[in-house]
Design a protein around this motif. Structure first.
Motif, short mmCIF file in Angstrom:
data_model
loop_
_atom_site.label_atom_id
_atom_site.label_comp_id
_atom_site.label_asym_id
_atom_site.label_seq_id
_atom_site.Cartn_x
_atom_site.Cartn_y
_atom_site.Cartn_z
N VAL A 50 0.82 -1.20 0.00
CA VAL A 50 0.00 0.00 0.00
C VAL A 50 0.86 1.27 0.00
N ILE A 51 2.03 1.19 0.66
CA ILE A 51 2.95 2.33 0.67
C ILE A 51 3.50 2.58 -0.74
N PHE A 86 0.98 4.15 -2.84
CA PHE A 86 0.82 5.56 -2.48
C PHE A 86 1.96 6.41 -3.04
N VAL A 87 3.16 5.88 -3.03
CA VAL A 87 4.35 6.65 -3.40
C VAL A 87 4.47 6.82 -4.92
N ILE A 90 -3.33 6.24 -10.45
CA ILE A 90 -4.43 6.63 -9.54
C ILE A 90 -5.77 6.19 -10.11
N SER A 101 -6.13 2.44 -9.94
CA SER A 101 -6.32 2.03 -8.54
C SER A 101 -7.73 2.33 -8.07
N GLU A 113 -5.79 1.76 1.41
CA GLU A 113 -5.51 2.34 0.10
C GLU A 113 -6.40 3.53 -0.19
N SER A 134 -7.56 5.90 1.93
CA SER A 134 -7.05 7.13 2.55
C SER A 134 -5.85 7.67 1.80
N LEU A 135 -4.93 6.78 1.41
CA LEU A 135 -3.73 7.23 0.71
C LEU A 135 -4.05 7.71 -0.70
N LEU A 136 -4.99 7.05 -1.36
CA LEU A 136 -5.36 7.51 -2.69
C LEU A 136 -6.05 8.87 -2.64
N VAL A 148 -5.24 11.25 -0.64
CA VAL A 148 -4.13 12.19 -0.56
C VAL A 148 -3.53 12.40 -1.94
N ASP A 149 -3.35 11.30 -2.68
CA ASP A 149 -2.80 11.41 -4.04
C ASP A 149 -3.71 12.25 -4.93
#
Length: 207
Positions: A61-62, A65-66, A156, A159, A177, A179-181, A183-184
């Motif tokens: 998941v990291i 996100f990255v 993105i 995903s 995923e 929450s991080l998406l 942010v993206d």
């Protein structure tokens, strides 16, 4: 009629402007090459990141996100090249060209036969064809700022498609995923506003 010394001075000034024009055209060419390198590097690193997702079993998941954030950094580098291109084109069309035209026409003594407005016309011609168009096409041109970050944007979107339609995908990341998406997506939305700024820069070449 200009005196010999005055003519000599005018020739020197014109030569200086021509050298400046050449230098800026070289800079523009170099920045276009840099854009190809930036986009190519972005595509390569994004592909490596996606391949990494298929072979690792922890911290996926990291990595997910990255990948878009790294792509966004390349997008910012691409935007820096594009904005520099627009500023250089504005300078050539609004500063260098009028100065040289004025000197040439003064040297020729004025009149219709002394009209030199057609020189150094590439920036204005290109801007007229690409940016002085209807509003929908202007908006599309502004979206060109996304080109540098397009690989990350595709990750993105894909995903988000998996989040929406693949229960296995959601189960694997246990909701992290999403929450991080978010942010993206927020980062890319902010980046998208740069398209308006870039559109104005290019429109300013001829306005």
């Amino acid at each position: 009629m200009a005196e010999p010394d005055d003519q000599s001075r005018q020739f020197k000034i014109i030569d200086m402007y021509i050298e400046e024009y050449r230098a800026l055209r070289t800079e523009i060419s170099d920045r276009v090459k840099n854009e190809f390198i930036i986009v190519g590097s972005n595509v390569t690193l994004t592909a490596v990141g996606v391949a990494l997702l298929n072979v690792i079993h922890t911290h996926r998941v990291i990595v997910l996100f990255v990948i878009p954030l790294v792509s966004l950094i390349f997008g910012l580098l691409y935007l820096a090249q594009e904005s520099s291109l627009a500023v250089a084109a504005q300078y050539l069309n609004k500063k260098v060209k009028p100065a040289v035209v004025s000197l040439l026409e003064r040297k020729a003594g004025g009149g219709d036969s002394a009209d030199a407005s057609g020189i150094f016309g590439w920036e204005e011609f290109r801007a007229g064809k690409l940016y002085n168009v209807s509003q929908p096409w202007k908006a599309l041109g502004g979206m060109s700022s996304f080109l540098g970050a397009l690989p990350g944007l595709m990750v993105i979107l894909i995903s988000l498609g998996f989040v929406a339609f693949s229960p296995d995908f959601r189960d694997e990341f246990n909701g992290g995923e999403i929450s991080l998406l978010i942010v993206d997506v927020a980062a890319y939305v902010l980046f998208g506003f740069s398209g308006c700024w870039l559109k104005d820069l290019y429109s300013g070449i001829t306005s």
